[in-house]
Design an enzyme around this catalytic site. Structure first.
Site, short mmCIF file in Angstrom:
data_model
loop_
_atom_site.label_atom_id
_atom_site.label_comp_id
_atom_site.label_asym_id
_atom_site.label_seq_id
_atom_site.Cartn_x
_atom_site.Cartn_y
_atom_site.Cartn_z
N ASN A 86 -0.12 2.13 0.67
CA ASN A 86 -0.40 1.33 -0.45
C ASN A 86 0.40 2.15 -1.50
O ASN A 86 0.64 3.22 -1.75
CB ASN A 86 -2.01 1.73 -0.85
CG ASN A 86 -3.02 1.15 -0.04
OD1 ASN A 86 -2.79 0.15 0.39
ND2 ASN A 86 -4.11 1.83 0.26
N HIS A 99 1.38 8.29 1.13
CA HIS A 99 0.86 8.69 2.10
C HIS A 99 0.46 7.63 3.15
O HIS A 99 0.49 6.39 2.37
CB HIS A 99 -0.80 9.57 1.99
CG HIS A 99 -1.65 8.52 1.05
ND1 HIS A 99 -1.30 8.53 -0.23
CD2 HIS A 99 -2.59 7.72 1.39
CE1 HIS A 99 -2.13 7.60 -0.95
NE2 HIS A 99 -2.97 7.20 -0.18
N LEU A 100 0.50 7.54 4.51
CA LEU A 100 0.61 6.88 5.25
C LEU A 100 -0.81 6.83 5.84
O LEU A 100 -1.52 7.56 6.28
CB LEU A 100 1.59 7.00 6.36
CG LEU A 100 1.93 6.08 7.55
CD1 LEU A 100 3.20 6.66 8.02
CD2 LEU A 100 0.94 6.70 8.64
P1 DGP Z 1 -5.04 5.34 -1.38
O1 DGP Z 1 -5.97 4.42 -1.93
O2 DGP Z 1 -3.82 4.62 -0.48
O3 DGP Z 1 -4.03 6.07 -2.53
O4 DGP Z 1 -5.53 6.26 -0.33
C1 DGP Z 1 -6.00 7.37 -0.86
C2 DGP Z 1 -7.10 7.84 0.34
O5 DGP Z 1 -7.22 9.32 0.18
C3 DGP Z 1 -8.23 7.13 0.23
O6 DGP Z 1 -8.54 6.46 1.50
C4 DGP Z 1 -9.52 8.25 0.04
C5 DGP Z 1 -8.48 9.60 0.56
N1 DGP Z 1 -9.00 10.81 -0.22
C6 DGP Z 1 -9.05 10.88 -1.48
N2 DGP Z 1 -9.25 12.30 -1.64
C7 DGP Z 1 -9.56 12.95 -0.70
C8 DGP Z 1 -9.87 14.32 -0.16
O7 DGP Z 1 -10.19 15.05 -1.27
N3 DGP Z 1 -9.83 14.63 1.15
C9 DGP Z 1 -9.61 13.64 2.01
N4 DGP Z 1 -9.72 13.89 3.63
N5 DGP Z 1 -9.30 12.42 1.73
C10 DGP Z 1 -9.06 11.97 0.47
#
Ligand code: DGP
Length: 113
Positions: A86, A99-100
């Site tokens: 995204n 991130h992927l």
């Molecule tokens: P995006 O919407 O593409 O920027 O994805 C961000 C993703 O990161 C979303 O699916 C939730 C995940 N995410 C956000 N904060 C954290 C966290 O603190 N730990 C983990 N494991 N995932 C997280």
């Protein structure tokens, strides 16, 4: 201010880590959208795909190679999976650190929402 993913890399925030090396870290998404939802994140804090330069070629290639290996290790390689990056607001990006998303374990639909 470090991104939330850099804080995971520094072990300031816990995460279920599935892979790590010098260039990237991979951990389970906190809000999974599929039975397998794993993030693959460069250790270099690149804000989004819109900020990528030629200097990032090795890192971005590395993320894809590792995602393929992780998919194999997690048993979703033969059944299939989707890789998503995204980008910025209309791309649905919420964390400002490239991130992927590696998503698998269910049938994916097309077109995506
Ligand atoms: P995006 O919407 O593409 O920027 O994805 C961000 C993703 O990161 C979303 O699916 C939730 C995940 N995410 C956000 N904060 C954290 C966290 O603190 N730990 C983990 N494991 N995932 C997280």
């Amino acid at each position: 201010m470090s991104s939330i993913f850099t804080r995971i890399i520094k072990r300031e925030i816990p995460a279920v880590i599935v892979y790590e090396d010098d260039l990237c870290i991979s951990f389970r998404d906190i809000d999974p959208k599929a039975p397998q939802h794993i993030l693959v994140v460069p250790k270099k804090e690149i804000k989004s795909m819109a900020d990528v330069t030629e200097d990032d070629e090795l890192i971005l290639g590395h993320l894809l190679v590792k995602a393929s290996e992780i998919a194999r290790e997690q048993g979703i390689s033969d059944s299939g999976y989707r890789i998503v990056i995204n980008t910025n607001k209309e791309g649905g990006q919420t964390v400002g650190h490239v991130h992927l998303h590696l998503l698998g374990g269910r049938q994916m639909e097309w077109p995506p929402g």
